[in-house]
Design a protein around this motif. Sequence first.
Motif, PDB file in Angstrom:
ATOM      1  N   LEU A 266     -60.100 -32.259 -28.388  1.00 33.69           N
ATOM      2  CA  LEU A 266     -59.129 -32.624 -29.308  1.00 33.69           C
ATOM      3  C   LEU A 266     -57.905 -31.938 -29.297  1.00 33.69           C
ATOM      4  CD1 LEU A 266     -59.470 -34.963 -31.178  1.00 33.69           C
ATOM      5  CD2 LEU A 266     -59.890 -33.555 -32.957  1.00 33.69           C
ATOM      6  N   SER A 267     -57.877 -30.862 -28.726  1.00 28.74           N
ATOM      7  CA  SER A 267     -56.323 -30.005 -28.791  1.00 28.74           C
ATOM      8  C   SER A 267     -55.546 -30.500 -27.790  1.00 28.74           C
ATOM      9  CB  SER A 267     -56.690 -28.620 -28.609  1.00 28.74           C
ATOM     10  OG  SER A 267     -57.656 -28.368 -27.596  1.00 28.74           O
ATOM     11  N   ASP A 268     -56.272 -30.962 -26.810  1.00 28.66           N
ATOM     12  CA  ASP A 268     -55.538 -31.489 -25.450  1.00 28.66           C
ATOM     13  C   ASP A 268     -54.496 -32.842 -25.887  1.00 28.66           C
ATOM     14  OD1 ASP A 268     -56.308 -29.464 -24.049  1.00 28.66           O
ATOM     15  OD2 ASP A 268     -57.223 -30.701 -22.520  1.00 28.66           O
ATOM     16  N   ILE A 269     -55.530 -33.566 -26.915  1.00 32.38           N
ATOM     17  CA  ILE A 269     -54.694 -34.984 -27.354  1.00 32.38           C
ATOM     18  C   ILE A 269     -53.748 -34.643 -28.323  1.00 32.38           C
ATOM     19  CG2 ILE A 269     -55.368 -36.894 -28.808  1.00 32.38           C
ATOM     20  CD1 ILE A 269     -58.302 -36.751 -27.362  1.00 32.38           C
ATOM     21  N   GLU A 270     -54.118 -33.591 -29.006  1.00 34.37           N
ATOM     22  CA  GLU A 270     -53.114 -33.285 -30.178  1.00 34.37           C
ATOM     23  C   GLU A 270     -51.731 -32.791 -29.455  1.00 34.37           C
ATOM     24  OE1 GLU A 270     -53.189 -33.927 -33.318  1.00 34.37           O
ATOM     25  OE2 GLU A 270     -55.507 -34.474 -33.621  1.00 34.37           O
ATOM     26  N   ALA A 271     -51.878 -32.085 -28.541  1.00 31.56           N
ATOM     27  CA  ALA A 271     -50.688 -31.611 -27.673  1.00 31.56           C
ATOM     28  C   ALA A 271     -50.022 -32.817 -27.283  1.00 31.56           C
ATOM     29  CB  ALA A 271     -51.127 -30.802 -26.592  1.00 31.56           C
ATOM     30  N   LEU A 272     -50.614 -33.839 -26.911  1.00 33.79           N
ATOM     31  CA  LEU A 272     -49.677 -34.966 -26.450  1.00 33.79           C
ATOM     32  C   LEU A 272     -49.308 -35.821 -27.568  1.00 33.79           C
ATOM     33  CD1 LEU A 272     -51.594 -36.307 -23.229  1.00 33.79           C
ATOM     34  CD2 LEU A 272     -49.758 -35.008 -23.482  1.00 33.79           C
ATOM     35  N   ILE A 273     -49.985 -35.947 -28.595  1.00 36.35           N
ATOM     36  CA  ILE A 273     -49.461 -36.778 -29.875  1.00 36.35           C
ATOM     37  C   ILE A 273     -48.352 -35.885 -30.358  1.00 36.35           C
ATOM     38  CG2 ILE A 273     -50.311 -36.950 -32.504  1.00 36.35           C
ATOM     39  CD1 ILE A 273     -52.973 -37.504 -31.621  1.00 36.35           C
ATOM     40  N   ARG A 274     -48.081 -34.659 -30.209  1.00 34.36           N
ATOM     41  CA  ARG A 274     -47.163 -34.192 -30.604  1.00 34.36           C
ATOM     42  C   ARG A 274     -45.701 -34.429 -29.997  1.00 34.36           C
ATOM     43  NH1 ARG A 274     -50.521 -29.704 -31.926  1.00 34.36           N
ATOM     44  NH2 ARG A 274     -50.308 -28.739 -29.670  1.00 34.36           N
ATOM     45  N   ILE A 275     -45.995 -34.845 -28.796  1.00 32.77           N
ATOM     46  CA  ILE A 275     -44.572 -35.289 -27.954  1.00 32.77           C
ATOM     47  C   ILE A 275     -44.630 -36.927 -28.199  1.00 32.77           C
ATOM     48  CG2 ILE A 275     -44.522 -33.020 -26.384  1.00 32.77           C
ATOM     49  CD1 ILE A 275     -45.554 -35.132 -24.141  1.00 32.77           C
ATOM     50  N   GLY A 276     -45.513 -37.436 -28.919  1.00 31.47           N
ATOM     51  CA  GLY A 276     -45.141 -38.972 -29.161  1.00 31.47           C
ATOM     52  C   GLY A 276     -46.052 -39.983 -28.261  1.00 31.47           C
ATOM     53  N   VAL A 277     -47.224 -39.083 -27.542  1.00 37.21           N
ATOM     54  CA  VAL A 277     -47.860 -40.054 -26.816  1.00 37.21           C
ATOM     55  C   VAL A 277     -48.998 -40.667 -27.821  1.00 37.21           C
ATOM     56  CG1 VAL A 277     -49.828 -39.964 -24.958  1.00 37.21           C
ATOM     57  CG2 VAL A 277     -48.004 -38.718 -24.824  1.00 37.21           C
ATOM     58  N   ARG A 278     -49.316 -42.394 -27.730  1.00 36.65           N
ATOM     59  CA  ARG A 278     -50.337 -42.818 -28.547  1.00 36.65           C
ATOM     60  C   ARG A 278     -51.144 -43.440 -27.834  1.00 36.65           C
ATOM     61  NH1 ARG A 278     -48.193 -39.863 -31.100  1.00 36.65           N
ATOM     62  NH2 ARG A 278     -46.793 -40.043 -33.144  1.00 36.65           N
ATOM     63  N   GLU A 279     -51.407 -43.565 -26.459  1.00 32.91           N
ATOM     64  CA  GLU A 279     -52.329 -44.339 -25.776  1.00 32.91           C
ATOM     65  C   GLU A 279     -53.414 -43.433 -24.955  1.00 32.91           C
ATOM     66  OE1 GLU A 279     -52.017 -47.647 -26.212  1.00 32.91           O
ATOM     67  OE2 GLU A 279     -50.422 -47.526 -27.226  1.00 32.91           O
ATOM     68  N   PHE A 280     -54.754 -43.325 -25.439  1.00 30.83           N
ATOM     69  CA  PHE A 280     -55.860 -42.381 -24.941  1.00 30.83           C
ATOM     70  C   PHE A 280     -56.814 -43.382 -24.439  1.00 30.83           C
ATOM     71  CE2 PHE A 280     -53.150 -40.029 -27.878  1.00 30.83           C
ATOM     72  CZ  PHE A 280     -53.004 -38.875 -26.948  1.00 30.83           C
ATOM     73  N   GLY A 281     -57.584 -42.957 -23.352  1.00 29.52           N
ATOM     74  CA  GLY A 281     -58.559 -43.539 -22.744  1.00 29.52           C
ATOM     75  C   GLY A 281     -59.879 -42.746 -22.812  1.00 29.52           C
TER      76      GLY A 281
ATOM     77  N   ILE B 120     -52.749 -35.497 -15.695  1.00 26.93           N
ATOM     78  CA  ILE B 120     -52.371 -35.069 -16.992  1.00 26.93           C
ATOM     79  C   ILE B 120     -52.983 -33.761 -17.644  1.00 26.93           C
ATOM     80  CG2 ILE B 120     -52.034 -35.663 -19.149  1.00 26.93           C
ATOM     81  CD1 ILE B 120     -51.623 -38.720 -18.408  1.00 26.93           C
ATOM     82  N   PHE B 121     -54.259 -33.935 -17.410  1.00 25.58           N
ATOM     83  CA  PHE B 121     -55.393 -33.234 -18.019  1.00 25.58           C
ATOM     84  C   PHE B 121     -55.974 -31.966 -17.216  1.00 25.58           C
ATOM     85  CE2 PHE B 121     -55.327 -36.819 -20.842  1.00 25.58           C
ATOM     86  CZ  PHE B 121     -54.927 -36.241 -22.188  1.00 25.58           C
ATOM     87  N   GLY B 122     -56.013 -32.213 -15.960  1.00 25.14           N
ATOM     88  CA  GLY B 122     -56.623 -31.423 -14.922  1.00 25.14           C
ATOM     89  C   GLY B 122     -57.938 -31.845 -14.722  1.00 25.14           C
ATOM     90  N   GLU B 123     -58.372 -31.160 -13.612  1.00 23.83           N
ATOM     91  CA  GLU B 123     -59.962 -31.483 -13.284  1.00 23.83           C
ATOM     92  C   GLU B 123     -60.558 -31.509 -14.491  1.00 23.83           C
ATOM     93  OE1 GLU B 123     -60.672 -32.536 -10.417  1.00 23.83           O
ATOM     94  OE2 GLU B 123     -58.926 -31.924  -9.288  1.00 23.83           O
ATOM     95  N   ARG B 124     -61.783 -32.208 -14.595  1.00 22.36           N
ATOM     96  CA  ARG B 124     -62.546 -32.173 -15.551  1.00 22.36           C
ATOM     97  C   ARG B 124     -63.824 -31.356 -14.915  1.00 22.36           C
ATOM     98  NH1 ARG B 124     -60.479 -37.273 -15.275  1.00 22.36           N
ATOM     99  NH2 ARG B 124     -61.947 -37.953 -13.824  1.00 22.36           N
ATOM    100  N   ASP B 125     -64.349 -30.709 -16.018  1.00 20.64           N
ATOM    101  CA  ASP B 125     -65.632 -29.884 -15.828  1.00 20.64           C
ATOM    102  C   ASP B 125     -66.601 -30.305 -16.536  1.00 20.64           C
ATOM    103  OD1 ASP B 125     -67.431 -28.163 -15.625  1.00 20.64           O
ATOM    104  OD2 ASP B 125     -66.305 -26.547 -16.415  1.00 20.64           O
ATOM    105  N   TYR B 126     -67.625 -31.144 -15.757  1.00 21.91           N
ATOM    106  CA  TYR B 126     -68.752 -31.894 -16.175  1.00 21.91           C
ATOM    107  C   TYR B 126     -69.911 -31.088 -16.881  1.00 21.91           C
ATOM    108  CZ  TYR B 126     -66.498 -36.613 -15.344  1.00 21.91           C
ATOM    109  OH  TYR B 126     -65.754 -37.379 -15.343  1.00 21.91           O
ATOM    110  N   SER B 127     -69.706 -29.910 -16.285  1.00 25.35           N
ATOM    111  CA  SER B 127     -70.860 -28.845 -16.455  1.00 25.35           C
ATOM    112  C   SER B 127     -70.887 -28.593 -17.956  1.00 25.35           C
ATOM    113  CB  SER B 127     -70.861 -27.659 -15.560  1.00 25.35           C
ATOM    114  OG  SER B 127     -69.704 -26.764 -15.946  1.00 25.35           O
TER     115      SER B 127
ATOM    116  N   MET C  48     -48.019 -27.378 -20.572  1.00 25.30           N
ATOM    117  CA  MET C  48     -48.551 -27.622 -19.353  1.00 25.30           C
ATOM    118  C   MET C  48     -48.919 -28.858 -19.430  1.00 25.30           C
ATOM    119  SD  MET C  48     -48.947 -26.544 -16.338  1.00 25.30           S
ATOM    120  CE  MET C  48     -49.992 -27.018 -14.890  1.00 25.30           C
ATOM    121  N   ILE C  49     -49.742 -29.503 -20.409  1.00 27.17           N
ATOM    122  CA  ILE C  49     -50.365 -30.869 -20.239  1.00 27.17           C
ATOM    123  C   ILE C  49     -49.145 -31.683 -20.667  1.00 27.17           C
ATOM    124  CG2 ILE C  49     -51.700 -32.536 -21.660  1.00 27.17           C
ATOM    125  CD1 ILE C  49     -53.733 -30.150 -22.149  1.00 27.17           C
ATOM    126  N   GLU C  50     -48.082 -31.365 -21.578  1.00 27.24           N
ATOM    127  CA  GLU C  50     -47.031 -31.963 -21.810  1.00 27.24           C
ATOM    128  C   GLU C  50     -46.182 -32.241 -20.412  1.00 27.24           C
ATOM    129  OE1 GLU C  50     -48.323 -29.268 -23.387  1.00 27.24           O
ATOM    130  OE2 GLU C  50     -47.681 -29.352 -25.617  1.00 27.24           O
TER     131      GLU C  50
END
Length: 231
Positions: A38-53, A222-229, A1-3
Amino acid sequence: MIEENYRAVEERVRAAAVRAGRDPEEVTLIAVSKTKPLSDIEALIRIGVREFGENKPQELRDKYENVSQPVHFHQIGHLQTNKVKYIIDKAVLIHSVDSMHLAEQIQKEAEKRGITAEVLIEVNAAEEETKFGVTVEETANLVREISTLPNIRIRGLMTIAPFVDDPEENRPVFRQMKQLLLDIKSQKIDNVDMNVLSMGMTNDFEVAIEEGATMVRVGTAIFGERDYSIV
Ligand SMILES: *Cc1c(COP(=O)(O)O)cnc(C)c1O
């Protein structure tokens, strides 16, 4: 999904650049992973993404230390002087420098580690009271002041445009930022590049690219809505 979300945003980045007659390679897509696991970041790393904010210095540090392979983390959120130490040798670029006081702390921590910190100056282009950032009028002076610090290299400017329903409303803001970048660039200040323009988020990144953004910071699309709660 994120990918798939990432791929779709990447395609929209490309299309916006082409529409504006620009080379899509000039535009870096930063996946804004703040509050996300971190698992969301790892999912993108697997498809080659290298820039995160990331927004929060401790969160950036923790993710930096725990990712499976080295990737680039950008400090995009407001930075307090007492937190510079968490990210100084971890953030590839600090997007949010808006005072000499903060720059002096970055200088101190960078010097201690024998590194050069790459930074952008955050401009409050729409002059919103609630926002951090230096005014358009003050930007060139701040750039000149910070450029004297030997362990800091200014690469360009960043802005967070107002939250608007229609992204077209932010076009003048983005256009003004590009002009400001060119104005300061033409002053050829030592130790200053002015090649990076970080602007555009989920709601308005295409307009930002059409107006000259070289970095867009996209979270929700990319990641969907954030849940600040939960954080
Ligand atoms: C959260 C954030 C973003 C991403 O916002 P979205 O609307 O989710 O794309 C970009 N830049 C900064 C500075 C942010 O804090």
